[in-house]
Design a protein around this motif. Structure first.
Motif, mmCIF file in Angstrom:
data_model
loop_
_atom_site.group_PDB
_atom_site.id
_atom_site.type_symbol
_atom_site.label_atom_id
_atom_site.label_comp_id
_atom_site.label_asym_id
_atom_site.label_seq_id
_atom_site.Cartn_x
_atom_site.Cartn_y
_atom_site.Cartn_z
ATOM 1 N N GLU A 86 -16.248 -3.222 -7.550
ATOM 2 C CA GLU A 86 -15.763 -2.089 -8.392
ATOM 3 C C GLU A 86 -14.537 -1.263 -7.864
ATOM 4 O OE1 GLU A 86 -18.860 0.301 -9.980
ATOM 5 O OE2 GLU A 86 -19.196 -0.961 -11.425
ATOM 6 N N HIS A 87 -14.702 -1.374 -6.293
ATOM 7 C CA HIS A 87 -13.594 -0.535 -5.462
ATOM 8 C C HIS A 87 -13.527 -1.088 -4.148
ATOM 9 C CE1 HIS A 87 -11.447 2.881 -3.655
ATOM 10 N NE2 HIS A 87 -10.957 2.967 -4.791
ATOM 11 N N VAL A 88 -12.363 -0.964 -3.646
ATOM 12 C CA VAL A 88 -12.293 -1.259 -2.117
ATOM 13 C C VAL A 88 -11.417 -0.213 -1.179
ATOM 14 C CG1 VAL A 88 -11.411 -3.308 -0.614
ATOM 15 C CG2 VAL A 88 -12.315 -3.943 -2.663
ATOM 16 N N ASP A 89 -11.988 -0.046 -0.229
ATOM 17 C CA ASP A 89 -11.394 0.837 0.658
ATOM 18 C C ASP A 89 -10.596 -0.169 1.770
ATOM 19 O OD1 ASP A 89 -11.996 3.059 -0.754
ATOM 20 O OD2 ASP A 89 -13.437 3.797 0.770
ATOM 21 N N LEU A 90 -9.340 -0.100 2.152
ATOM 22 C CA LEU A 90 -8.893 -0.938 2.906
ATOM 23 C C LEU A 90 -8.000 -0.167 3.891
ATOM 24 C CD1 LEU A 90 -7.019 -2.776 0.134
ATOM 25 C CD2 LEU A 90 -8.664 -3.923 1.466
ATOM 26 N N LEU A 91 -8.397 -0.249 5.335
ATOM 27 C CA LEU A 91 -7.731 0.179 6.386
ATOM 28 C C LEU A 91 -6.403 -0.653 6.807
ATOM 29 C CD1 LEU A 91 -8.023 2.305 8.774
ATOM 30 C CD2 LEU A 91 -9.203 0.621 9.994
ATOM 31 N N THR A 92 -5.469 0.156 6.891
ATOM 32 C CA THR A 92 -4.029 -0.534 7.280
ATOM 33 C C THR A 92 -4.202 -0.667 8.730
ATOM 34 O OG1 THR A 92 -1.737 -0.657 7.243
ATOM 35 C CG2 THR A 92 -2.836 1.386 7.612
ATOM 36 N N VAL A 93 -3.775 -1.962 9.460
ATOM 37 C CA VAL A 93 -3.705 -2.163 10.765
ATOM 38 C C VAL A 93 -2.547 -2.931 11.234
ATOM 39 C CG1 VAL A 93 -6.263 -2.539 10.786
ATOM 40 C CG2 VAL A 93 -4.565 -4.542 10.313
ATOM 41 N N ARG A 94 -2.163 -2.909 12.476
ATOM 42 C CA ARG A 94 -0.940 -3.414 12.992
ATOM 43 C C ARG A 94 -1.113 -4.758 13.903
ATOM 44 N NH1 ARG A 94 1.033 2.765 14.532
ATOM 45 N NH2 ARG A 94 1.733 3.343 12.403
#
Length: 203
Positions: A86-94
């Motif tokens: 239903e929902h996703v939290d995404l952590l931006t990375v490098r």
């Protein structure tokens, strides 16, 4: 690990009604955050995202209307009944950045015959390069006897991966099979039956 590419679009409607409409359109609401940037709310393609997130710690390359984002799923919310995302939290990375993730434990080998294997910690916390996260960590239990313990230090770590749990942490144990109450009563009854003839002959 190879990265997975997904196309996304900026989410411009919010609220429960908007979320329901998105899901009817086979889209999953998500938010991309990290590195001090303002959270970016997006809509992901439901089928492709569900397939991608079957891989633990999957590295996602998101094309958000022409803008590229490299991200890891940090929280996946599923419907408790339907088990759809239903929902996703995404952590931006490098590239080259170190991140902390939970990695599953994969068991190889067979323990001693008659023993029981108990996995106490199916996952362990590690630190690794965001673009080279292991899908699992392997431990070999071949021939382990009753009473032996598998510690975090027994896990095979790929190059560049560091454990973030104490090396003495017990990951698994090898124990004797549990004796059920019925089995114990049966053994007592058998012992009684064997003792009875001896008692009669003594008279």
């Amino acid at each position: 690990m190879s990265d997975l590419k997904l196309s996304a679009e900026v989410r411009r409607e919010f609220g429960k009604g908007a979320a329901r409409r998105a899901r009817r359109n086979e889209q999953i609401p998500a938010v991309i955050y990290g590195h001090g940037a303002e959270p970016l709310h997006v809509l992901l393609p439901a089928k492709a995202t569900t397939l991608a997130l079957r891989t633990a710690n999957a590295l996602l390359t998101l094309d958000v209307e022409g803008e590229q984002h490299l991200a890891l799923a940090k929280d996946i919310q599923r419907n408790p009944l339907l088990q759809i995302i239903e929902h996703v939290d995404l952590l931006t990375v490098r590239q080259g950045e170190k991140v902390q993730v939970d990695v599953s434990v994969h068991v190889d080998g067979e323990i001693a015959a008659g023993a029981v294997f108990n996995l106490e910690h199916p996952t362990v916390l590690v630190e690794a390069d965001a673009t080279h996260l292991p899908e699992n960590l392997t431990v070999n239990v071949e021939g382990r006897e009753v009473g032996e313990h598998v510690h975090a230090s027994d896990l095979v770590l790929p190059k560049g991966v560091a454990l973030l749990v104490d090396a003495d942490t017990i990951i698994a144990t090898v124990s004797a099979p549990a004796v059920t109450e019925e089995a114990a009563e049966g053994e007592v009854a058998e012992e009684g039956a064997e003792a009875a003839p001896a008692e009669e002959s003594a008279e």
